[in-house]
Design an enzyme around this catalytic site. Structure first.
Site, PDB file in Angstrom:
ATOM      1  N   ASP A 201       0.833  -1.192   0.000  1.00 52.88           N
ATOM      2  CA  ASP A 201       0.000   0.000   0.000  1.00 52.88           C
ATOM      3  C   ASP A 201       0.879   1.258   0.000  1.00 52.88           C
ATOM      4  O   ASP A 201       1.892   1.320   0.699  1.00 52.88           O
ATOM      5  CB  ASP A 201      -0.890  -0.018   1.248  1.00 52.88           C
ATOM      6  CG  ASP A 201      -1.910   1.082   1.262  1.00 52.88           C
ATOM      7  OD1 ASP A 201      -2.707   1.166   0.312  1.00 52.88           O
ATOM      8  OD2 ASP A 201      -1.922   1.875   2.238  1.00 52.88           O
ATOM      9  N   GLU A 255      15.160 -15.004   1.304  1.00 52.87           N
ATOM     10  CA  GLU A 255      15.414 -16.052   2.297  1.00 52.87           C
ATOM     11  C   GLU A 255      14.447 -17.225   2.126  1.00 52.87           C
ATOM     12  O   GLU A 255      14.683 -18.304   2.685  1.00 52.87           O
ATOM     13  CB  GLU A 255      15.262 -15.481   3.713  1.00 52.87           C
ATOM     14  CG  GLU A 255      16.259 -14.363   4.037  1.00 52.87           C
ATOM     15  CD  GLU A 255      15.899 -13.645   5.334  1.00 52.87           C
ATOM     16  OE1 GLU A 255      14.980 -14.139   6.051  1.00 52.87           O
ATOM     17  OE2 GLU A 255      16.519 -12.602   5.635  1.00 52.87           O
TER      18      GLU A 255
END
Length: 542
Positions: A201, A255
């Site tokens: 957002d 990751e």
């Protein structure tokens, strides 16, 4: 390996308005899970959930009080895990909203900031400043909130805090290392729970120029901040430091295997927007140029060419969006008379003139076939597949959007696009739930319901299902080629691969239809493509 999002269709779910499982009038996560087959049967590749976190709901859930939990109105973390599991069992990806520009005023961090006082580490997480004028009685700058009114609110000890949106949404200070650490951990929290991506957002607004003295802006149109086109060095938008945030996030998401995807809400000119999708930043941004294009073939040609070229320049793909929870539904917009002042219409009490919904529906069906035929990914908004119009006559006492309050009751806001979905032709809340709906559904709302359209081959729901089923025939084709003979005037004509020809007639008059197998058509065909119609044909390309 092909990244899944490059040709995906994502279905946007506004949780409070999708399906209510417990009869309290508010949609919830179990309601979404119970209706997951609708999204699968539609043919989407995944869902995007707007915020479902604990919130006072001052701005539709975009005022988050806890970024690692579920609002009790909507369920709990077990319900979220069940939703993700249900989606994955059906081959659907799950993208969730992340709101990094601000928190709710109810967030523990902001409460601690108010209690700690000026100059404290707790206040450094937000943007607090002393006021100007005698005794600091004036805001620190003239910046305006996008919802109307000042972008600063004073607290009892005399300081002011910044809120780009509503006062209930204090802006975070992204110069504070603790803020950056917090959002790294939030990304990891939801990635461990199995989400496949994040929609960001206000992705262009996190970093601001906060050097003292703060720079005033030129105010336009009766009190709005000047835009970035007028002020390329805008203090509130697209600051250079925001790109390091997304480079850092990319390292965090790497990751995980595979890394969750990212798509940014970036309301900027295209030449600035594409910087967010450089190879070490976000995967995608929403294509608002296409979303706001008028119903005109030349305008679409320009936007499509530019969007494809811009995306290719940074190694991503374009996104195609025709509706979302922040804008008037396209069926209504496309039915407005020529020359309507759109801004004035959006702000008008009662939304006069009334759109021609039959015309708007024809054009919206054709626009769906255009958007779904283009190379790249597409985003659908719940109810779009039902042909829902805007609910323009919500009673004032039902309106919840802060734009209504902050504009002095002159901007009716976005609630008309957020009215809960109809699932059945009749019954309590047209099948949304047993206890009514948090926004009132208009009389006759059931005519657009899933059940009413289910068995009708001419319905908008059936059109979307056919289009999404056939889109797989050419979705992986990377290129679009305009047809040199047919692509002219009011007609858009392009090839996807060696056999799929797409025709969209934006004019009022029928045009001759080439021979070929009709894959999908937005309207009835009789040797001609009617005005405001579209068709996908299978035929050998010369």
């Amino acid at each position: 390996m092909q990244q899944w999002w490059r040709d995906a269709v994502l279905y946007q779910v506004y949780p409070r308005s999708f399906a209510d499982s417990d009869g309290d009038g508010v949609g919830d996560l179990p309601g979404i899970t119970a209706r997951m087959d609708h999204i699968r049967d539609l043919g989407a590749d995944g869902i995007w959930l707007t915020p479902f976190h604990p919130s006072p709901w001052a701005d539709g859930g975009y005022d988050v009080a806890d970024f690692r939990d579920v609002d009790p109105l909507l369920g709990n973390l077990d319900d979220f895990d069940a939703l993700v599991g249900s989606a994955h069992e059906r081959g659907l990806r799950v993208v969730i909203d992340i709101v990094p520009n601000h928190t709710s005023e109810a967030h523990p961090w902001f409460r601690a900031a108010l209690a700690a006082g000026p100059g404290s580490p707790e206040r450094d997480r937000y943007v607090f400043r002393d006021g100007r004028g005698t005794n600091g009685d004036l805001p620190p700058s003239n910046w305006r909130s996008t919802f109307g009114g000042p972008a600063w609110t004073r607290v009892p000890d005399g300081q002011w805090y910044l809120h780009f949106f509503a006062p209930e949404q204090p802006d975070l200070n992204w110069n504070d290392p603790g803020v950056r650490d917090e959002f790294r951990d939030i990304l990891r929290f939801w990635s461990r729970r199995g989400v496949d991506g994040f929609r960001i957002d206000v992705a262009y607004g996190l970093v601001k120029d906060l050097d003292d003295p703060l720079r005033d802006l030129v105010l336009v149109d009766g009190g709005r901040n000047e835009d970035i086109a007028a002020n390329p060095d805008h203090p509130l938008m697209d600051r250079p430091g925001v790109h390091e945030v997304y480079r850092d996030w990319r390292r965090v998401l790497a990751e995980f295997d595979p890394p969750p995807t990212t798509v940014g809400e970036v309301w900027l000119p295209a030449e600035r927007r594409i910087r967010y999708t450089r190879p070490d930043e976000l995967d995608q941004t929403f294509n608002f140029d296409f979303l706001l294009t008028p119903w005109d073939a030349d305008a679409y040609r320009r936007v499509i060419d530019a969007s494809i070229a811009d995306a290719a320049a940074v190694g991503t793909v374009p996104t195609w969006v025709t509706n979302n929870h922040d804008l008037v539904r396209r069926v209504s917009l496309l039915g407005l008379p020529p020359g309507t002042d759109l801004r004035a219409w959006l702000l008008a009490d009662g939304r006069d003139p009334l759109p021609d919904l039959d015309l708007g529906a024809r054009r919206a069906r054709a626009l769906a076939l255009l958007a779904l035929a283009l190379p790249g990914s597409a985003y659908l908004y719940q109810g779009e597949e039902l042909g829902l119009p805007e609910v323009a006559d919500l009673p004032p006492d039902a309106l919840e959007d802060p734009r209504w309050r902050r504009s002095g009751h002159t901007d009716k806001g976005r609630d008309g696009a957020r009215v809960p979905l109809p699932w059945t032709p009749d019954g309590p809340s047209y099948g949304f739930g047993e206890g009514g709906s948090w926004l009132p559904q208009p009389e006759g709302w059931g005519r657009w319901s899933v059940e009413a359209q289910q068995g009708d081959p001419d319905s908008t729901l059936s059109l979307y299902r056919r289009a999404l089923a056939r889109r797989g025939d050419f979705a992986a084709e990377p290129a679009l080629a305009w047809d040199p003979d047919l692509n002219r005037g009011a007609v858009l004509a392009f090839w996807r691969g060696p056999e799929a020809l797409v025709l969209v007639n934006t004019g009022p008059d029928p045009v001759d239809l080439p021979r070929g197998e009709v894959m999908v058509a937005s309207t009835g065909l009789d040797r001609a493509l009617p005005g405001d119609g579209a068709v996908w044909l299978r035929r050998p390309r010369a």
